[in-house]
Structure formats: structure tokens, C-alpha cells
Design an enzyme around this catalytic site. Structure first.
Site, PDB file in Angstrom:
ATOM      1  N   SER A  62       0.832  -1.195   0.000  1.00 11.91           N
ATOM      2  CA  SER A  62       0.000   0.000   0.000  1.00 11.91           C
ATOM      3  C   SER A  62       0.870   1.250   0.000  1.00 11.91           C
ATOM      4  O   SER A  62       1.981   1.243   0.560  1.00 11.91           O
ATOM      5  CB  SER A  62      -0.851  -0.033   1.271  1.00 11.91           C
ATOM      6  OG  SER A  62      -1.423   1.218   1.504  1.00 11.91           O
ATOM      7  N   LYS A  70       1.998  -3.658   6.920  1.00  9.12           N
ATOM      8  CA  LYS A  70       2.388  -3.717   5.504  1.00  9.12           C
ATOM      9  C   LYS A  70       3.884  -3.423   5.361  1.00  9.12           C
ATOM     10  O   LYS A  70       4.587  -4.053   4.573  1.00  9.12           O
ATOM     11  CB  LYS A  70       1.582  -2.714   4.671  1.00  9.12           C
ATOM     12  CG  LYS A  70       0.130  -3.102   4.512  1.00  9.12           C
ATOM     13  CD  LYS A  70      -0.032  -4.302   3.584  1.00  9.12           C
ATOM     14  CE  LYS A  70      -1.435  -4.844   3.599  1.00  9.12           C
ATOM     15  NZ  LYS A  70      -1.593  -6.123   2.919  1.00  9.12           N
ATOM     16  N   TYR A 122      -2.059  -1.088  10.975  1.00 10.03           N
ATOM     17  CA  TYR A 122      -2.284  -1.602   9.614  1.00 10.03           C
ATOM     18  C   TYR A 122      -1.095  -1.232   8.721  1.00 10.03           C
ATOM     19  O   TYR A 122      -0.498  -2.081   8.065  1.00 10.03           O
ATOM     20  CB  TYR A 122      -3.587  -1.052   9.016  1.00 10.03           C
ATOM     21  CG  TYR A 122      -3.663  -1.299   7.533  1.00 10.03           C
ATOM     22  CD1 TYR A 122      -3.823  -2.596   7.047  1.00 10.03           C
ATOM     23  CD2 TYR A 122      -3.517  -0.257   6.605  1.00 10.03           C
ATOM     24  CE1 TYR A 122      -3.846  -2.851   5.679  1.00 10.03           C
ATOM     25  CE2 TYR A 122      -3.540  -0.498   5.244  1.00 10.03           C
ATOM     26  CZ  TYR A 122      -3.708  -1.798   4.788  1.00 10.03           C
ATOM     27  OH  TYR A 122      -3.702  -2.040   3.436  1.00 10.03           O
TER      28      TYR A 122
HETATM   29  P1  NAD Z   1     -10.846  -7.206   1.380  1.00  7.50           P
HETATM   30  O1  NAD Z   1     -11.029  -7.239   2.852  1.00  7.50           O
HETATM   31  O2  NAD Z   1     -12.019  -6.904   0.522  1.00  7.50           O
HETATM   32  O3  NAD Z   1     -10.232  -8.591   0.870  1.00  7.50           O
HETATM   33  C1  NAD Z   1      -9.372  -9.383   1.653  1.00  7.50           C
HETATM   34  C2  NAD Z   1      -9.856 -10.817   1.539  1.00  7.50           C
HETATM   35  O4  NAD Z   1      -8.988 -11.648   2.309  1.00  7.50           O
HETATM   36  C3  NAD Z   1     -11.265 -11.005   2.105  1.00  7.50           C
HETATM   37  O5  NAD Z   1     -12.033 -11.797   1.207  1.00  7.50           O
HETATM   38  C4  NAD Z   1     -11.034 -11.736   3.421  1.00  7.50           C
HETATM   39  O6  NAD Z   1     -12.116 -12.587   3.747  1.00  7.50           O
HETATM   40  C5  NAD Z   1      -9.748 -12.492   3.137  1.00  7.50           C
HETATM   41  N1  NAD Z   1      -8.925 -12.768   4.312  1.00  7.50           N
HETATM   42  C6  NAD Z   1      -8.525 -11.903   5.269  1.00  7.50           C
HETATM   43  N2  NAD Z   1      -7.723 -12.518   6.162  1.00  7.50           N
HETATM   44  C7  NAD Z   1      -7.613 -13.809   5.730  1.00  7.50           C
HETATM   45  C8  NAD Z   1      -6.896 -14.925   6.205  1.00  7.50           C
HETATM   46  N3  NAD Z   1      -6.145 -14.865   7.313  1.00  7.50           N
HETATM   47  N4  NAD Z   1      -6.981 -16.102   5.520  1.00  7.50           N
HETATM   48  C9  NAD Z   1      -7.737 -16.174   4.399  1.00  7.50           C
HETATM   49  N5  NAD Z   1      -8.426 -15.144   3.895  1.00  7.50           N
HETATM   50  C10 NAD Z   1      -8.357 -13.975   4.555  1.00  7.50           C
HETATM   51  O7  NAD Z   1      -9.641  -6.198   1.076  1.00  7.50           O
HETATM   52  P2  NAD Z   1      -9.155  -5.595  -0.311  1.00  7.50           P
HETATM   53  O8  NAD Z   1      -9.539  -4.163  -0.358  1.00  7.50           O
HETATM   54  O9  NAD Z   1      -9.521  -6.478  -1.421  1.00  7.50           O
HETATM   55  O10 NAD Z   1      -7.596  -5.631  -0.071  1.00  7.50           O
HETATM   56  C11 NAD Z   1      -6.794  -6.716  -0.520  1.00  7.50           C
HETATM   57  C12 NAD Z   1      -5.364  -6.500  -0.056  1.00  7.50           C
HETATM   58  O11 NAD Z   1      -4.902  -5.255  -0.564  1.00  7.50           O
HETATM   59  C13 NAD Z   1      -5.219  -6.431   1.456  1.00  7.50           C
HETATM   60  O12 NAD Z   1      -4.010  -7.070   1.820  1.00  7.50           O
HETATM   61  C14 NAD Z   1      -5.143  -4.943   1.732  1.00  7.50           C
HETATM   62  O13 NAD Z   1      -4.422  -4.648   2.893  1.00  7.50           O
HETATM   63  C15 NAD Z   1      -4.396  -4.444   0.489  1.00  7.50           C
HETATM   64  N6  NAD Z   1      -4.678  -3.036   0.180  1.00  7.50           N
HETATM   65  C16 NAD Z   1      -5.975  -2.600   0.091  1.00  7.50           C
HETATM   66  C17 NAD Z   1      -6.232  -1.260  -0.175  1.00  7.50           C
HETATM   67  C18 NAD Z   1      -7.639  -0.744  -0.238  1.00  7.50           C
HETATM   68  O14 NAD Z   1      -7.835   0.461  -0.086  1.00  7.50           O
HETATM   69  N7  NAD Z   1      -8.656  -1.570  -0.486  1.00  7.50           N
HETATM   70  C19 NAD Z   1      -5.171  -0.359  -0.356  1.00  7.50           C
HETATM   71  C20 NAD Z   1      -3.869  -0.841  -0.273  1.00  7.50           C
HETATM   72  C21 NAD Z   1      -3.631  -2.192  -0.004  1.00  7.50           C
END
Ligand code: NAD
Ligand code: UDP
Length: 334
Positions: free
Chosen positions: A123, A152, A148
Site C-alpha cells: 500500500s 504492511k 495496519y
Molecule cells: P478485502 O477485505 O475486501 O479482501 C481481503 C480478503 O482476504 C477477504 O475476502 C477476506 O475474507 C480475506 N482474508 C482476510 N484474512 C484472511 C486470512 N487470514 N486467511 C484467508 N483469507 C483472509 O480487502 P481488499 O480491499 O480487497 O484488499 C486486498 C489487499 O490489498 C489487502 O491485503 C489490503 O491490505 C491491500 N490493500 C488494500 C487497499 C484498499 O484500499 N482496499 C489499499 C492498499 C492495499
């Protein structure tokens, strides 16, 4: 076969759609802590393909081994993790456990099973308070302001060290800017549980009358209208960035880091105005104090991804907001 952890989540589901459209074989691992199995059905409807999925936790070595034994996995795209800044302040253990220990467990089982290619969801938050703008991949990282962000940063450091000790293990760190938007079908999109923290999910709830008023956090930043500036990127562009990273991995280095952003910044007020113009819906908002830990502006220099991956974002802010509104208005039909 590509293992997508967190493939039922917001960014993961859109990436799985793109992978299937590009004829990759995909297997999903998700424990549905922040998503639902119905997302898998919707991906199947959009792509007209069957998906193999395992319900389980990345912290569970047994399920990881089962996946690696049953499938010829060549690459892993690791989305699974927790992502709420505010929740991370209340539950830091859960954040470090899922995001750091989860990543470490996954990498350990990958190496034991001779699966050597990892794409990791990082991120722009790892840049902390930017010392210069736009942000390039070589800008200083660290000094994150919440568990958080720190999870990362630590995961990035850990993967960097592992890649320098194990030259067979290839790591791509993708630093996302602010993902917004939904699949144009309106079948998948972002569904945060409870009251959203992020700007666009909050705004759409206000626009639908489910929340009363959007607080604009800070109107005295040194920006053109005083509100914060962010690099909003369409989730479909982000999804395509993962396909590009998979396809164009640089063989000469086993650690590659890319910003996935548009390179353009918009203020919070510009985004609200664009939303009102596109949807014709007025948004009830008020100017409020700054939110703790927020920075004035954050946008990317995405030229490295363009030059090395041949990828660039093509969808505009208007496209993002149109697709978000379409998703908001159609999701209950599916
Ligand atoms: P999200 O919560 O929609 O998706 C994450 C998925 O992982 C979910 O389906 C959840 O059920 C699953 N999950 C969580 N912990 C788990 C575990 N221990 N075992 C198995 N499954 C698990 O989030 P997103 O927005 O799709 O983000 C995806 C990744 O991108 C994350 O790592 C997040 O930190 C990173 N990210 C997101 C953003 C944002 O703004 N959405 C920005 C930067 C980075
Ligand atoms: N923001 C806002 N009101 C909200 C949520 C966010 O004004 O209810 C602002 C926030 O201060 C920042 C921008 O919108 O300037 C993007 O915030 P978000 O939480 O979506 O993502 P962040 O950039 O913090 O990861």
C-alpha cells in the site's frame, strides 16, 4: 495455476476476473472474514468459468499444503489480510497476526513446496508522510502511523530480506494507491462491513440516504481547495496491474516494487463534485477537522510500472464513480 489468497475480497475478486479472462487457471483461498462465498458465484457468472476454491486461513499450514499438493501452483497473489486503519488501532494483534504472520506462514509453505513466485498487496501507506510528491518507489518508507500501515511495512521488509537470502524466490511488491470503483457489470464491488472508513464507500452510503452526512476531514491543507489530495485508481485498472506483474516479471531481479496508481491527484471536494455531476445526486457533506494520521496529499509516479510492466491506468475518476454508483444500485439484484 495461480493461487489467489483473499480472492473473494474487493481487489482479489476483480483480479480473479481479469486472470480468468486472460485464461489463467486460478484457485482461491479465503476464510470469508471480510467477504462472502456468493462473490465466487458472481465471478463465475461474469466469466462463465468454474473456480476452484478452498475455504481456509492463510495461517493454516495444513490447508496451504493441501492446496500445493492438489494443484500445480506456479505463482501466488497474496491479497488475504485485514485492511481497516481504525480497527487496527483496536486490534493490533489481529493485524500483525493476519498480515505479517499470515504472509510468513504462506512464504514458508511456498518455499517448502517449491512455489517461488509471490505478488504481495502492499500500500502507499508504507510511504508514511511523503517527503516528496509524486511518490516514486525509491522514496523513503516507514514511519507508518497505525498498526495496519506498519503491518504492511514489516511484511515488505520481511519479503525483501527473504528475497535477498533466497535468490530463487521472486517477490513483487505492489503498492496500491486509493482503489475505487467496481466491475462494470455491477455484480462485484466493495462491501465494507459496518460503517465505512474510506471516502467513497462512506459517500455512497450518504448518497443513498443510509448515512446522514459525509464529514470532509480537513479543509485547511495546503492544497488548491484545502481538502486532502489522493490518487484514486479504478479497481479494474488495479486488477490488470496484477496480470501485468504476473506476465512481465523481470528475470534479472528477484525483488521488484511497483506503484499502482494513476499519477493524478484529486481533492476530496473535487471527488464529491464529480460524483454529484455524474449521478445527479446531491451529497450532504460538512467540512470537519482533520482526521488523525491523515496526510495532505499522496499521489504516485506510476512510470516504473508503465516502463517495466507495460501497464498504465486508463479509467478516469468519472469512470470510477459511475461504476461505483452502478454497483450500489444493482448489487441487491444479484
Ligand atoms: P478485502 O477485505 O475486501 O479482501 C481481503 C480478503 O482476504 C477477504 O475476502 C477476506 O475474507 C480475506 N482474508 C482476510 N484474512 C484472511 C486470512 N487470514 N486467511 C484467508 N483469507 C483472509 O480487502 P481488499 O480491499 O480487497 O484488499 C486486498 C489487499 O490489498 C489487502 O491485503 C489490503 O491490505 C491491500 N490493500 C488494500 C487497499 C484498499 O484500499 N482496499 C489499499 C492498499 C492495499
Ligand atoms: N476522507 C474524508 N471523509 C471520510 C473519509 C475520508 O474526508 O469520511 C478523506 C481523507 O481525509 C483523505 C481521503 O478522503 O483525505 C481518502 O481517505 P480514505 O480513508 O478513503 O483513504 P486513505 O487515503 O486514508 O487511505
Amino acid at each position: 495455476m495461480i493461487l489467489v489468497t483473499g480472492g473473494a475480497g474487493y481487489i482479489g475478486s476483480h483480479t480473479v476476473v481479469e486472470l480468468l479472462n486472460e485464461n489463467y487457471d486460478v484457485v482461491i483461498l479465503d476464510n470469508f472474514v471480510n467477504s462472502s462465498p456468493s462473490v465466487i458465484d458472481k465471478i463465475e457468472l461474469i466469466t462463465n468459468k468454474k473456480i476452484k476454491f478452498y475455504e481456509g486461513n492463510v495461517l493454516d499450514r495444513k490447508v496451504l499444503n493441501e492446496i500445493f499438493n492438489d494443484n500445480e501452483v506456479s505463482d501466488v497473489i497474496h491479497f488475504a489480510g485485514l485492511k481497516s486503519v481504525s480497527e487496527s488501532l483496536i486490534k493490533p494483534y489481529d493485524y500483525y497476526n493476519n498480515n505479517v504472520t499470515g504472509t510468513l506462514t504462506l512464504v514458508n509453505e511456498m518455499v517448502l513446496n517449491n512455489v517461488n513466485n509471490l505478488i504481495f498487496s502492499s500500500s502507499a501507506t508504507v510511504y508514511g508522510k511523503p517527503q516528496e510528491i509524486p511518490l516514486t518507489e525509491s522514496c523513503h518508507i516507514g514511519e507508518t502511523t497505525n498498526p495496519y500501515g506498519t503491518s504492511k511495512f514489516v511484511a515488505e521488509k520481511m519479503l525483501t530480506d527473504i528475497s535477498s537470502a533466497n535468490l530463487k524466490f521472486n517477490v513483487t511488491l505492489l503498492r496500491y494507491f486509493n482503489p475505487v470503483g467496481a466491475h462494470p457489470s455491477g455484480m462485484i464491488g466493495e462491501s465494507p462491513k459496518g460503517i465505512p472508513n474510506n471516502l467513497v464507500p462512506y459517500l455512497t452510503k450518504v448518497a443513498r440516504g443510509q448515512l446522514e452526512c459525509l464529514s470532509v476531514f480537513g479543509s485547511d491543507y495546503p492544497t488548491k481547495d484545502g481538502t486532502g489530495i489522493r490518487d484514486f485508481i479504478h479497481v479494474m485498472d488495479l486488477a490488470m496491474g496484477h496480470v501485468a506483474a504476473l506476465r512481465n516479471r523481470k528475470p534479472e531481479r528477484n525483488l521488484n516494487i511497483y506503484n499502482l496508481g494513476t499519477g493524478k491527484g484529486y481533492t476530496v471536494l473535487e471527488l464529491i463534485n464529480a460524483f454529484e455531476r455524474i449521478t445527479g445526486v446531491k451529497v450532504n457533506y460538512r467540512l470537519s477537522d482533520r482526521r488523525d494520521g491523515d496526510i495532505a496529499e499522496c499521489w504516485s509516479d506510476p512510470s516504473l510500472a508503465r516502463n517495466e510492466l507495460g501497464w498504465e491506468a486508463s479509467r478516469s475518476l468519472d469512470d470510477m464513480l459511475r461504476d461505483v454508483w452502478n454497483w450500489e444500485n444493482t448489487k441487491s439484484n444479484y
